[in-house]
Design a protein around this motif. Structure first.
Motif, PDB file in Angstrom:
ATOM      1  N   TRP A  68       0.837  -1.210   0.000  1.00  0.00           N
ATOM      2  CA  TRP A  68       0.000   0.000   0.000  1.00  0.00           C
ATOM      3  C   TRP A  68       0.866   1.252   0.000  1.00  0.00           C
ATOM      4  O   TRP A  68       0.530   2.243  -0.637  1.00  0.00           O
ATOM      5  N   VAL A  69       1.982   1.211   0.714  1.00  0.00           N
ATOM      6  CA  VAL A  69       2.898   2.351   0.718  1.00  0.00           C
ATOM      7  C   VAL A  69       3.498   2.548  -0.667  1.00  0.00           C
ATOM      8  O   VAL A  69       3.603   3.680  -1.167  1.00  0.00           O
ATOM      9  N   ALA A  72       1.016   4.051  -3.013  1.00  0.00           N
ATOM     10  CA  ALA A  72       0.915   5.492  -2.770  1.00  0.00           C
ATOM     11  C   ALA A  72       2.095   6.237  -3.381  1.00  0.00           C
ATOM     12  O   ALA A  72       1.939   7.319  -3.972  1.00  0.00           O
ATOM     13  N   ARG A  86      -0.246  10.940   4.267  1.00  0.00           N
ATOM     14  CA  ARG A  86      -1.005  10.011   5.095  1.00  0.00           C
ATOM     15  C   ARG A  86      -2.337   9.642   4.451  1.00  0.00           C
ATOM     16  O   ARG A  86      -2.737   8.478   4.447  1.00  0.00           O
ATOM     17  N   VAL A  89      -1.764   7.173   1.493  1.00  0.00           N
ATOM     18  CA  VAL A  89      -1.574   5.776   1.889  1.00  0.00           C
ATOM     19  C   VAL A  89      -2.897   5.168   2.329  1.00  0.00           C
ATOM     20  O   VAL A  89      -3.228   4.018   1.975  1.00  0.00           O
ATOM     21  N   GLN A  92      -4.944   4.237  -0.627  1.00  0.00           N
ATOM     22  CA  GLN A  92      -4.506   3.013  -1.304  1.00  0.00           C
ATOM     23  C   GLN A  92      -5.001   1.775  -0.561  1.00  0.00           C
ATOM     24  O   GLN A  92      -5.362   0.770  -1.166  1.00  0.00           O
TER      25      GLN A  92
END
Length: 312
Positions: A68-69, A72, A86, A89, A92
């Motif tokens: 997910w990071v 993003a 923030r 992320v 996502q």
């Protein structure tokens, strides 16, 4: 100067609250429906993973969160405007859950499109940013497949396609290009313009390509770690190549989140690589449990919260 009546703000809020409540209820109903429909798969996966190596499962879980990071990061790289990190992320994470409700990546695309427009990007520019990210993802996946295919010669064999199927596919593509040449030309021109703009800033280009490459590699890492936890008798490079090839093939059948199509393709790829049938099925179940079923309800809840807070 126009003065709003005292009851106007309250009325506006009262109209928005039912809408957000309905959206939250809808995503929860989708989560419950999917969980009930595939409950035997969830139970079987939990039973098999209960006796697997905990260390490797932890590696798989960490790799899942890292996807997910990286998603993003790639999305930020696809636009020239800075986005709130923030929230990006969190979006996502929510988009990955929405992707398991709608087919062919429509869920994730809709969530990201809404987020980008909320951040002030025009709809057309937001759509081309998604196209840039998708293109970088496909190129990165192809690059990893090529590297692993060289490292594992003879493992990846192209499927046999009959001449009739090839002719039909070619005719369909040519017809689509002829009928849609105007919109396709405009869309391609917009994507290329955004690609040039992104690559004019080295940090943005690094984020786009680095995030896209890491996203694909981390998903392969999840499968490799699950295979190691279940003591699958295959080298990690072969497992990673099997996953990348299977996930690329599963795109041709646009089921929600690849559920069904990716499962079958990955199980077949692992078996063709030399894994026993039961071990291959266990690896697929473990991968799906970590990347789909465990994050599904929290992801849909996050989707409802982000919509309620007007992030989406």
């Amino acid at each position: 100067m126009t003065v709003l009546p005292p009851g106007a703000p309250t009325t506006a809020v009262s109209r928005r609250v039912p809408l957000h409540a309905a959206l939250t209820l809808a995503v929860m109903v989708c989560a419950v429906h999917l969980a009930q429909r595939h409950w035997p798969v969830i139970v079987t996966g939990v039973d098999r993973l209960a006796v697997a190596d905990r260390g490797w499962l932890l590696v798989a879980a960490v790799a899942t969160v890292a996807t997910w990071v990286c998603s993003a990061l790639a999305q930020q790289g696809a636009v020239t405007r800075p986005l709130p990190a923030r929230q990006l992320v969190a979006v996502q994470f929510a988009a990955s859950a929405a992707n398991h409700v709608l087919p062919a990546g429509l869920g994730a695309g809709a969530v990201n499109l809404r987020f980008l427009t909320r951040c002030g990007l025009p709809v057309v520019r937001s759509a081309t940013a998604l196209g840039v990210k998708a293109t970088a993802g496909a190129v990165s996946r192809g690059f990893l497949i090529a590297v692993l295919a060289l490292a594992c010669p003879g493992l990846l064999r192209p499927p046999h396609i009959s001449a009739t199927v090839s002719v039909i596919a070619f005719a369909v593509v040519v017809t689509a290009v002829v009928l849609l040449r105007g919109p396709l030309r405009r869309a391609l021109r917009a994507v290329l313009a955004d690609v040039r703009a992104v690559h004019e800033v080295p940090a943005r280009a690094a984020a786009l390509w680095g995030g896209s490459l890491a996203f694909a590699a981390l998903h392969a890492t999840v499968v490799v770690a699950v295979a190691q936890a279940l003591e699958l008798p295959l080298p990690p490079a072969q497992v990673a190549l099997a996953y990348l090839a299977a996930s690329s093939a599963a795109v041709l059948l646009p089921t929600p989140g690849g559920i069904g199509s990716l499962d079958a393709a990955l199980a077949m790829a692992l078996r063709l690589a030399g894994a026993p049938g039961s071990a291959a099925a266990s690896a697929v179940l473990g991968y799906r449990l970590l990347t789909v079923w465990l994050p599904l309800v929290p992801g849909l809840l996050a989707l409802g919260v982000l919509a309620r807070r007007k992030v989406l």
